[in-house]
Design a protein around this motif. Structure first.
Motif, mmCIF file in Angstrom:
data_model
loop_
_atom_site.group_PDB
_atom_site.id
_atom_site.type_symbol
_atom_site.label_atom_id
_atom_site.label_comp_id
_atom_site.label_asym_id
_atom_site.label_seq_id
_atom_site.Cartn_x
_atom_site.Cartn_y
_atom_site.Cartn_z
ATOM 1 N N SER A 90 73.589 51.308 27.397
ATOM 2 C CA SER A 90 74.710 51.203 27.115
ATOM 3 C C SER A 90 75.051 50.115 26.111
ATOM 4 C CB SER A 90 75.448 50.543 28.470
ATOM 5 O OG SER A 90 74.753 49.151 28.798
ATOM 6 N N ALA A 91 76.269 49.879 25.534
ATOM 7 C CA ALA A 91 76.528 48.942 24.341
ATOM 8 C C ALA A 91 76.058 47.595 24.969
ATOM 9 C CB ALA A 91 78.041 49.295 23.819
ATOM 10 N N GLY A 92 76.246 47.340 26.161
ATOM 11 C CA GLY A 92 76.304 46.041 26.804
ATOM 12 C C GLY A 92 74.663 45.672 27.061
ATOM 13 N N THR A 93 73.648 46.776 26.670
ATOM 14 C CA THR A 93 72.240 46.502 26.821
ATOM 15 C C THR A 93 71.985 46.350 25.421
ATOM 16 O OG1 THR A 93 71.966 47.826 28.779
ATOM 17 C CG2 THR A 93 70.176 47.545 27.289
ATOM 18 N N ILE A 94 72.393 46.995 24.355
ATOM 19 C CA ILE A 94 71.871 47.042 22.956
ATOM 20 C C ILE A 94 72.317 46.182 22.003
ATOM 21 C CG2 ILE A 94 71.699 48.449 20.809
ATOM 22 C CD1 ILE A 94 69.885 49.213 23.257
ATOM 23 N N TYR A 95 73.692 45.745 22.205
ATOM 24 C CA TYR A 95 74.188 44.691 21.153
ATOM 25 C C TYR A 95 73.802 43.384 21.582
ATOM 26 C CZ TYR A 95 77.088 48.303 19.068
ATOM 27 O OH TYR A 95 77.604 49.507 18.473
ATOM 28 N N PRO A 96 73.606 42.929 22.646
ATOM 29 C CA PRO A 96 72.916 41.609 22.953
ATOM 30 C C PRO A 96 71.667 41.422 22.448
ATOM 31 C CG PRO A 96 74.145 42.245 24.813
ATOM 32 C CD PRO A 96 74.117 43.535 23.963
ATOM 33 N N ARG A 97 70.707 42.412 22.181
ATOM 34 C CA ARG A 97 69.368 42.142 22.211
ATOM 35 C C ARG A 97 69.364 42.317 20.472
ATOM 36 N NH1 ARG A 97 69.140 44.313 26.967
ATOM 37 N NH2 ARG A 97 67.163 43.995 27.986
ATOM 38 N N LEU A 98 70.419 43.116 19.709
ATOM 39 C CA LEU A 98 70.332 43.201 18.384
ATOM 40 C C LEU A 98 71.042 41.774 17.813
ATOM 41 C CD1 LEU A 98 72.052 46.523 17.756
ATOM 42 C CD2 LEU A 98 69.725 46.019 17.230
ATOM 43 N N ALA A 99 71.859 41.122 18.793
ATOM 44 C CA ALA A 99 72.169 39.931 18.216
ATOM 45 C C ALA A 99 71.098 38.802 18.470
ATOM 46 C CB ALA A 99 73.533 39.425 19.269
ATOM 47 N N LYS A 100 70.443 39.001 19.392
ATOM 48 C CA LYS A 100 69.083 38.000 19.356
ATOM 49 C C LYS A 100 68.197 38.318 18.220
ATOM 50 C CE LYS A 100 66.528 35.309 21.721
ATOM 51 N NZ LYS A 100 66.848 33.819 21.621
ATOM 52 N N LEU A 101 67.979 39.585 18.194
ATOM 53 C CA LEU A 101 67.069 39.733 16.757
ATOM 54 C C LEU A 101 67.499 39.238 15.496
ATOM 55 C CD1 LEU A 101 65.856 43.517 17.704
ATOM 56 C CD2 LEU A 101 64.723 41.600 17.859
ATOM 57 N N GLU A 102 68.950 39.367 15.518
ATOM 58 C CA GLU A 102 69.645 38.602 14.228
ATOM 59 C C GLU A 102 69.414 37.021 14.399
ATOM 60 O OE1 GLU A 102 74.078 38.603 11.949
ATOM 61 O OE2 GLU A 102 73.672 39.402 13.991
ATOM 62 N N GLU A 103 69.568 36.673 15.417
ATOM 63 C CA GLU A 103 69.248 35.079 15.422
ATOM 64 C C GLU A 103 67.892 34.523 15.161
ATOM 65 O OE1 GLU A 103 70.342 34.042 19.300
ATOM 66 O OE2 GLU A 103 72.419 34.369 19.044
ATOM 67 N N GLU A 104 66.929 35.532 15.381
ATOM 68 C CA GLU A 104 65.641 35.451 15.179
ATOM 69 C C GLU A 104 65.057 35.563 13.583
ATOM 70 O OE1 GLU A 104 63.217 37.604 18.144
ATOM 71 O OE2 GLU A 104 64.128 36.500 19.504
ATOM 72 N N GLY A 105 66.288 36.231 12.975
ATOM 73 C CA GLY A 105 65.760 36.501 11.809
ATOM 74 C C GLY A 105 64.923 37.737 11.259
ATOM 75 N N LEU A 106 65.159 38.569 12.423
ATOM 76 C CA LEU A 106 64.131 39.824 12.225
ATOM 77 C C LEU A 106 65.160 41.013 11.938
ATOM 78 C CD1 LEU A 106 62.042 39.409 15.574
ATOM 79 C CD2 LEU A 106 61.516 38.766 13.214
ATOM 80 N N VAL A 107 66.573 40.825 12.237
ATOM 81 C CA VAL A 107 67.467 41.951 11.836
ATOM 82 C C VAL A 107 68.731 41.276 10.982
ATOM 83 C CG1 VAL A 107 69.136 43.338 12.688
ATOM 84 C CG2 VAL A 107 66.908 43.330 13.736
ATOM 85 N N SER A 108 69.074 42.078 10.108
ATOM 86 C CA SER A 108 70.384 41.545 9.504
ATOM 87 C C SER A 108 71.765 42.629 9.534
ATOM 88 C CB SER A 108 70.169 41.352 7.926
ATOM 89 O OG SER A 108 70.118 42.546 7.407
ATOM 90 N N LYS A 109 72.623 42.305 9.719
ATOM 91 C CA LYS A 109 73.803 43.192 9.841
ATOM 92 C C LYS A 109 74.875 43.243 8.816
ATOM 93 C CE LYS A 109 76.830 40.529 12.831
ATOM 94 N NZ LYS A 109 77.429 40.164 13.990
ATOM 95 N N SER A 110 75.697 44.277 8.373
ATOM 96 C CA SER A 110 76.354 44.443 7.380
ATOM 97 C C SER A 110 77.695 45.356 7.940
ATOM 98 C CB SER A 110 75.742 44.748 6.148
ATOM 99 O OG SER A 110 75.419 46.088 6.385
#
Length: 202
Positions: free
Chosen positions: A43-63
């Motif tokens: 679900s979106a509730g599973t994926i988006y929080p993990r993506l946000a965490k990866l972004e906080e860790e500097g491993l992922v960026s978003k645009s």
């Protein structure tokens, strides 16, 4: 039901997907479903929080691309994927095993449902033969036959509803419905139909 991803594996697998190229959220969820043969639809509730965490860790960026948020792996994220390549191979092997186990569970459920149906039909037939009163001479056998047709319809509809519910619930929860399972179901139904036809002609 057996879990598809062990603890922490989903995080690394998300990085691996993004290492293949930028993706938006829905594309990531669809890729996970495709890679797991439909056994895992997050679900979106599973994926988006993990993506946000990866972004906080500097491993992922978003645009932002129009109405979509696109996620891309950073150099640090790529470095982690490379460093943990061996773990990714283990995750892929684990996914294969999980898909196989879940498919086996579905096949087992279908077989049990078919056994239960045959047992219910046999028990109903014995009870009917043992408890049915002898018809009086004036009774119309066509009335009795119509009542049995209604009972047969009810039994078939109950089985259909039960299997339909089980299958739809399984798929809705991310489970895989393999073609072999459906083939087995069709084969069992065909055998039951032949048994009933022989009984009617005896």
């Amino acid at each position: 039901m057996s879990p598809v991803f062990s603890h922490g594996d989903l995080r690394l697998y998300l990085l691996n997907l993004l290492d293949e190229g930028p993706r938006h959220g829905y594309d990531i969820m669809q890729a996970l479903a495709d890679r797991t043969g439909g056994t895992y639809t997050p679900s979106a509730g599973t994926i988006y929080p993990r993506l946000a965490k990866l972004e906080e860790e500097g491993l992922v960026s978003k645009s932002i691309d129009g109405r979509k948020t696109v996620y891309a792996i950073t150099e640090a994220g790529h470095a982690e994927v490379v460093a943990r390549a061996g773990e990714l191979e283990g995750i892929e092997a684990g996914l294969t095993d999980s898909v196989r186990l879940i498919a086996d569970e579905v096949r087992g459920s279908v077989r049990e449902a078919m056994k239960s149906l045959r047992a219910d039909l046999a028990a109903a037939g014995r009870t009917e033969r043992e408890s049915a009163p002898r018809p009086a001479p004036e009774d119309d056998p066509r009335v009795h036959s119509r009542e049995q047709v209604q009972r047969a319809d009810a039994a078939v509809n109950e089985f259909r509803a039960r299997v339909r519910s089980d299958v739809r619930t399984h798929v809705a929860r991310g489970g895989e419905l393999a073609a072999s399972v459906v083939d087995e179901l069709v084969g069992e139904l065909d055998r039951v139909a032949r048994d009933i036809t022989r009984a009617l002609r005896s």
